[in-house]
Scaffold this active site. Structure first.
Site, PDB file in Angstrom:
ATOM      1  N   ASP A 184      -6.919  -5.059  -4.747  1.00 15.63           N
ATOM      2  CA  ASP A 184      -6.689  -3.672  -4.315  1.00 15.63           C
ATOM      3  C   ASP A 184      -5.397  -3.110  -4.915  1.00 15.63           C
ATOM      4  O   ASP A 184      -5.259  -1.913  -5.145  1.00 15.63           O
ATOM      5  CB  ASP A 184      -6.589  -3.568  -2.782  1.00 15.63           C
ATOM      6  CG  ASP A 184      -7.561  -4.458  -2.020  1.00 15.63           C
ATOM      7  OD1 ASP A 184      -7.896  -5.544  -2.536  1.00 15.63           O
ATOM      8  OD2 ASP A 184      -7.961  -4.091  -0.914  1.00 15.63           O
ATOM      9  N   ASP A 192       0.796  -1.221   0.000  1.00 20.47           N
ATOM     10  CA  ASP A 192       0.000   0.000   0.000  1.00 20.47           C
ATOM     11  C   ASP A 192       0.833   1.278   0.000  1.00 20.47           C
ATOM     12  O   ASP A 192       0.291   2.379   0.166  1.00 20.47           O
ATOM     13  CB  ASP A 192      -0.992  -0.024   1.167  1.00 20.47           C
ATOM     14  CG  ASP A 192      -2.102  -1.030   0.919  1.00 20.47           C
ATOM     15  OD1 ASP A 192      -2.520  -1.171  -0.245  1.00 20.47           O
ATOM     16  OD2 ASP A 192      -2.547  -1.693   1.881  1.00 20.47           O
TER      17      ASP A 192
HETATM   18  N1  GLY Z   1      -7.253  -2.044   0.676  1.00 20.31           N
HETATM   19  C1  GLY Z   1      -7.895  -2.544   1.816  1.00 20.31           C
HETATM   20  C2  GLY Z   1      -9.347  -2.308   1.819  1.00 20.31           C
HETATM   21  O1  GLY Z   1      -9.925  -1.865   0.844  1.00 20.31           O
HETATM   22  O2  GLY Z   1      -9.945  -2.558   2.865  1.00 20.31           O
END
Ligand code: GLY
Length: 389
Positions: free
Chosen positions: A156, A99
């Site tokens: 994601d 992330d």
């Molecule tokens: N990227 C983690 C979520 O969307 O919860």
């Protein structure tokens, strides 16, 4: 380019903008009372949050959106203040995960584009190098840390790839972009099902690259369709199309978007999982806000009829959320109230989450004419009529 919107829609957007101008200074005031970066709320204030939490780029990004929309210097100051706080996370890079894209492209990458800040450039580039180090040569980016998930990737991550595209443009070194494309190719092949629904997690054998499992993740069940994952996929593949010009990414984004839109319920607020049982009626405004923002960008890339359908779905969700889920009162600093961390996480049902607010603001301001795409901040205007690499 601005879409053609009905006068009534324009006036609604201006009205929402005015409400943001009343609410956001209050949210900033509350943020300045705590020594952490906003994520969720508790007892009328920002709840405690760790500095390495994956959402920490969204607050400074929301501040830049408001700064561009209003010219108010308070927002810039808050964006810079919290970007600097994030240095503590960058210093402890061993606890970071994929992330890094969410955390530094829309905070430091945006500031670098707006102000040519050398410090911000260094932060975003270090984050890109960190993300690149998570690339497995079998063609995917490792999501999380931990002994059992060396081969796990998640949908994601499509939204983290823009940091790699950015790093290639900045350095002239194609390696970052090639890793992003390899990951997107793998995701297209292994995450996206023929009907446009997506797995949340795909587990690969980290040595051979074979798919070994598709675990449940944050949705209802293995094989179901976690709506936020769909939203990450539809926006993420759109961004890969914009930054590579590869048509198959656009077609994948269109397929995911069509699936998402076709599953929207009457009330216009996405369910947490598009295949969850009728009860409980668990909603996720974060999925709604991400998809609404992504559909605006995607609609600019598609032919007229499809574009109209995507834009209509985006506005439908935005209006529904604004009418029934946004808290405009000055008694809690967050905007959207019915966000859900995961289907099987009762403590995270129908709460506030800062990235839902970010995407809500991004969508409203994009429709009002804000042209800078924060996910490719160095391209003046990415899209059909803008620059292409
Ligand atoms: N990227 C983690 C979520 O969307 O919860």
């Amino acid at each position: 380019m601005l879409p053609t919107l009905a006068p009534e829609t324009r006036s609604w957007l201006d009205d929402v903008h005015k409400k943001l101008c009343r609410k956001m200074p209050y949210a900033v005031e509350k943020a300045r009372q705590v020594p952490w970066i906003p994520y969720s709320t508790r007892d009328g204030g920002w709840a405690p949050n760790a500095i390495d939490w994956w959402t920490n780029g969204f607050w400074p990004a929301a501040m830049w959106q408001m700064a561009l929309a209003t010219g108010d210097a308070r927002y810039r100051e808050e964006a810079v203040r919290t970007e600097i706080m994030l240095d503590d996370a960058l210093a402890h890079f061993d606890i970071l995960n994929h992330d890094a894209g969410f955390m530094w492209l829309i905070s430091s990458g945006v500031r670098h584009a707006l102000e040519d800040s050398a410090e911000s450039y260094g932060r975003a580039m270090r984050a890109a190098q960190h993300l690149a180090c998570r690339f497995n040569p079998n063609g995917f980016i490792r999501a999380w840390n931990g002994a059992h998930n060396a081969g796990w990737a998640i949908i994601d991550c499509m939204m983290n790839l823009p940091l790699l595209y950015w790093a290639s443009r900045q350095t002239g070194d194609p390696r970052f972009r090639l890793m992003a494309e390899r990951h997107a190719d793998t995701a297209m092949r292994t995450f996206v099902r023929p009907d446009g629904s997506c797995h949340h997690i795909v587990a690969f054998d980290p040595v051979t690259g074979d798919v070994t499992d598709t675990p449940c993740g944050q949705g209802f069940a293995p094989g179901s369709s976690w709506s936020r994952g769909q939203a990450w996929g539809l926006y993420g593949f759109t961004l890969s199309w914009l930054q590579t010009g590869r048509r198959e990414y656009l077609d994948t984004a269109r397929r995911i978007a069509a699936c998402f839109v076709s599953q929207l319920t009457e009330d216009g607020i996405p369910r947490c999982d598009l295949r969850q049982p009728a009860e409980p009626d668990l909603k996720d405004c974060a999925a709604g806000a991400i998809a609404a923002a992504g559909l605006i960008v995607l609609s600019r890339e598609t032919e007229e009829r499809e574009a109209a359908m995507f834009l209509e779905a985006s506005l439908r969700m935005l209006r529904a959320m604004e009418r029934t889920c946004v808290n405009w009162a000055l008694d809690d600093p967050a905007l959207l109230t019915r966000c859900t961390t995961a289907y099987h996480d009762p403590g995270g049902h129908h709460i506030a989450m800062v990235y839902a607010d970010y995407f809500f603001i991004e969508a409203i301001e994009a429709l009002r004419g804000q042209e800078m795409l924060f996910w490719a901040p160095d391209l003046r205007s990415a899209g059909k009529d803008g620059e292409r690499p």
